[in-house]
Design a protein around this motif. Sequence first.
Motif, PDB file in Angstrom:
ATOM      1  N   UNK A   1      13.173 -12.555  10.620  1.00  0.00           N
ATOM      2  CA  UNK A   1      11.784 -12.114  10.644  1.00  0.00           C
ATOM      3  C   UNK A   1      11.541 -10.976   9.663  1.00  0.00           C
ATOM      4  N   UNK A   2      12.514 -10.083   9.527  1.00  0.00           N
ATOM      5  CA  UNK A   2      12.345  -8.926   8.651  1.00  0.00           C
ATOM      6  C   UNK A   2      12.102  -9.351   7.207  1.00  0.00           C
ATOM      7  N   UNK A   3      12.836 -10.342   6.741  1.00  0.00           N
ATOM      8  CA  UNK A   3      12.684 -10.811   5.362  1.00  0.00           C
ATOM      9  C   UNK A   3      11.440 -11.679   5.211  1.00  0.00           C
ATOM     10  N   UNK A   4      11.216 -12.591   6.145  1.00  0.00           N
ATOM     11  CA  UNK A   4      10.119 -13.554   6.023  1.00  0.00           C
ATOM     12  C   UNK A   4       8.747 -12.896   6.031  1.00  0.00           C
ATOM     13  N   UNK A   5       8.582 -11.861   6.848  1.00  0.00           N
ATOM     14  CA  UNK A   5       7.265 -11.278   7.052  1.00  0.00           C
ATOM     15  C   UNK A   5       7.034 -10.000   6.255  1.00  0.00           C
ATOM     16  N   UNK A   6       7.961  -9.669   5.373  1.00  0.00           N
ATOM     17  CA  UNK A   6       7.847  -8.449   4.578  1.00  0.00           C
ATOM     18  C   UNK A   6       8.189  -8.775   3.129  1.00  0.00           C
ATOM     19  N   UNK A   7       7.192  -8.724   2.256  1.00  0.00           N
ATOM     20  CA  UNK A   7       7.409  -9.118   0.862  1.00  0.00           C
ATOM     21  C   UNK A   7       8.420  -8.218   0.171  1.00  0.00           C
ATOM     22  N   UNK A   8       8.380  -6.923   0.463  1.00  0.00           N
ATOM     23  CA  UNK A   8       9.330  -5.996  -0.159  1.00  0.00           C
ATOM     24  C   UNK A   8      10.766  -6.337   0.247  1.00  0.00           C
TER      25      UNK A   8
ATOM     26  N   UNK B   1       2.124 -16.461  -1.111  1.00  0.00           N
ATOM     27  CA  UNK B   1       1.061 -17.353  -0.660  1.00  0.00           C
ATOM     28  C   UNK B   1       0.975 -17.367   0.856  1.00  0.00           C
ATOM     29  N   UNK B   2       2.142 -17.458   1.513  1.00  0.00           N
ATOM     30  CA  UNK B   2       2.161 -17.489   2.976  1.00  0.00           C
ATOM     31  C   UNK B   2       1.597 -16.196   3.563  1.00  0.00           C
ATOM     32  N   UNK B   3       1.986 -15.059   2.993  1.00  0.00           N
ATOM     33  CA  UNK B   3       1.569 -13.774   3.540  1.00  0.00           C
ATOM     34  C   UNK B   3       0.122 -13.439   3.196  1.00  0.00           C
TER      35      UNK B   3
END
Length: 352
Positions: free
Chosen positions: A110-117, A194-196
């Motif tokens: 979740x940390x990687x998927x939901x955070x672009x940085x 795009x997803x975010x």
Amino acid sequence: MRKEVMGSHDYVQTLKGQKLRFPDFDHLLRTWPRGMSPHYEALKKIHEEELPQLLGPGSKRLEAAIAAEFSLNAATWWPTSSFDAVRFASYLVAWLYVWDNETDSPEFNQDVCLNLEAGEKFRAETREHIKAYLDDGNWGRYRQRPRTEKISSALASFNPVGEPAAFRMTSGQRVLFLRQLLRFVQATAYEQRSELSGVAPTIDEYLPTRMGTSGVETISACIEYMVNIDLGDCLRADPDIQTIYAENNCIISMMNDVFSLRRELRLAVLYHEYQDLQPAMGQIYEIVKASVSRLDSAAERLLERYPDRRGDLEAFITGAKTMCTGNIQWSIRNKRYNLGFSKCDGTAEIVI
């Protein structure tokens, strides 16, 4: 026109209950070669033993990997390749799945998927890890460094790919493989943005990105290695060879969007336009049909223009085509997609 993304859960609710008939891909590729590697059972046992060590026994990552059946993928895509080559291909597919899950599946990271940085940091680490194996300027450093560093399972899963590629591919083959690996990693950045953003891409925006994120070009870059040929830099750069790479990518990527519909819902981009899955499926079929025709035409031109390289070119063309026919076999049979039919002959249906 852009349309607002409803999110995966809402897509599921919107599509739920729709009946979908699959195109007759079997007939479309009826003249193309297909088969099953004699190494399949041995490869399956190896994965059963090694994947738990790599991904952790009882983990969600392992569960997803087992369902994807990487050994079956390699065995159907490369029916005539050597055991070492098929094993390499199976681990490449495993890495593509494991790594991609880290970047686009919140259930795994979740940390990687939901955070672009965080996603960009993970991609930067990945590029460095890949280059350590395949970039000629870094390879010497890799051989000399101690191999005790602690890395994530997503990065470690590249190791069984990087080592044989570094030792057994020619310099030109490594350059191509590295370029496509880096393109795949970069394409996931576009997809994540795009997803975010919360806005659905248009079809024109989606297709180029999808051609990168599918990972097919990364696998296609290994055709020469898989069929034990060396086209050389000049022939490798021929426009018709490039056409085969591009159309092969399109055929498999679009088919995967169809077969993985229940799992990944990528057809939702076309669904946005048509508001009905069946016309979207018809559009996919027409895209694939056109790519099949262009690939066949490019293959014919190559064989006419390079009669002295006929053996190598036939092996290359056959390798590209068995990737496509093998993809149908693997998609129908693997547990990840769980389609419930044995032929893709235009009669198969599922309910979403």
